[in-house]
Design an enzyme around this catalytic site. Sequence first.
Site, mmCIF file in Angstrom:
data_model
loop_
_atom_site.group_PDB
_atom_site.id
_atom_site.type_symbol
_atom_site.label_atom_id
_atom_site.label_comp_id
_atom_site.label_asym_id
_atom_site.label_seq_id
_atom_site.Cartn_x
_atom_site.Cartn_y
_atom_site.Cartn_z
ATOM 1 N N LYS A 192 10.909 32.956 -22.885
ATOM 2 C CA LYS A 192 10.838 33.391 -21.497
ATOM 3 C C LYS A 192 9.381 33.636 -21.103
ATOM 4 O O LYS A 192 8.544 33.903 -21.982
ATOM 5 C CB LYS A 192 11.698 34.639 -21.283
ATOM 6 C CG LYS A 192 11.337 35.825 -22.191
ATOM 7 C CD LYS A 192 10.135 36.594 -21.702
ATOM 8 C CE LYS A 192 9.613 37.561 -22.698
ATOM 9 N NZ LYS A 192 8.241 38.036 -22.339
ATOM 10 N N TYR A 219 12.228 41.219 -18.179
ATOM 11 C CA TYR A 219 13.223 42.075 -18.821
ATOM 12 C C TYR A 219 13.846 43.023 -17.803
ATOM 13 O O TYR A 219 15.039 43.352 -17.891
ATOM 14 C CB TYR A 219 12.589 42.893 -19.941
ATOM 15 C CG TYR A 219 12.171 42.083 -21.139
ATOM 16 C CD1 TYR A 219 13.121 41.475 -21.957
ATOM 17 C CD2 TYR A 219 10.828 41.938 -21.476
ATOM 18 C CE1 TYR A 219 12.738 40.745 -23.070
ATOM 19 C CE2 TYR A 219 10.435 41.208 -22.582
ATOM 20 C CZ TYR A 219 11.390 40.612 -23.379
ATOM 21 O OH TYR A 219 11.007 39.892 -24.477
#
Length: 398
Positions: free
Chosen positions: A155, A240
Amino acid sequence: MKSPFFSRRHFIHQLGTAAFMAPTLSTFALQSCQSKSGESKAEEASSETTKTGSARKLGIALVGLGQYSEGELAPALEKTENCRLAGIVTGTPEKAETWKKKYNIPDKNVYDYKTFDQIADNPDIDIVYVVLPNSLHAEYTIRAAKAGKHVICEKPMAMNAEECQQMIDACKKANRQLSIGYRLHFEPHNQEMMRLGQKETFGKVNRIIAHNGQVQDAKNLWRLGKGIGGGGPLRDVGVYCLQGAIYTKGQLPIAVSAKLHPVTDPEKFSNVEEGIDFTLYFADDTTAECRASFNDKYNQLRAEAANGWFELAPAYGYSGLEGKTSKGKMDIENVPQQARQMDAFANCILTNTPTTVPGEMGMRDVQLIEAVFKAARTGQKVPTPNLVQILDKSAIPG
């Protein structure tokens, strides 16, 4: 924000492949689409495990041997049940020698960025794990797919939604699975946040707080937009917060707003934001108040509901996560997150079932990152009507 300090070619040169002048993404895609013989070799080299579901562990090749590969992924692969470390891709010969000896990797499974595409001919490698700076994710995911390999991409998935779509398309064309390195979807504390929020155990969730910050070392040039570029706290740690808010609520936001933090170190943060506050708005009037920073420390995911609350603090680390609710402490054990993540993907390949964290989810989050940056730039609330419609509801049985 200013342009990256070093070019992509400079980065490849630093990795020890100065003679390699990699093609641009679009040029490579065109060349690969025209190469039928390459696709045939890739199919021929696919392992029997992928084809028949045999008991052999799937071989993973790590592309990029930085801190995350060295400190987390390689050790995790020694704990996996369905996969193993089979190969490496690095531009540093000294690293290659160290890894070969430490993990007993044969010469034929060691590649640099010049020879990477030859991985198509290697049946030992089933999965390529792209662990490179953000702006190289798209290129190496597409090249891995063209080589006939399944892909895990770290990511954030890519620099923009257009690159994400190219990655998804390349993997679909090659009939290979694409997963994003969202380890927390396989971590039991965060799975409990999903369960409590999505089942509304404490009633309707009305407010979410998702904060993630770290003091970034100036030596990590690419994270500060000065190496290959493409870093910054929103992309690196803010994703996140986006993830946590969405999987806790079990809904997608309909709009975002954002404001950049004041810059306290103009030299260090000349190319990326120092920090950013952003809010996600959901259709039922729930809000998620999020914060990401490279110059402060915080680590929390909290949900406030009609009849109580539940939270993780710390929430996003590789270990040491702790949770509690308005009824008491969460009695949950910490686990090797990356091992669970990679085992889950290997099992998806072996059983021909879809991953719960596919490329479409990565694209959704990149769309949200783009919307947050737009909101910060304009000072306006930005609607998000075109988000990829995907949610992880795996923590809810049935």
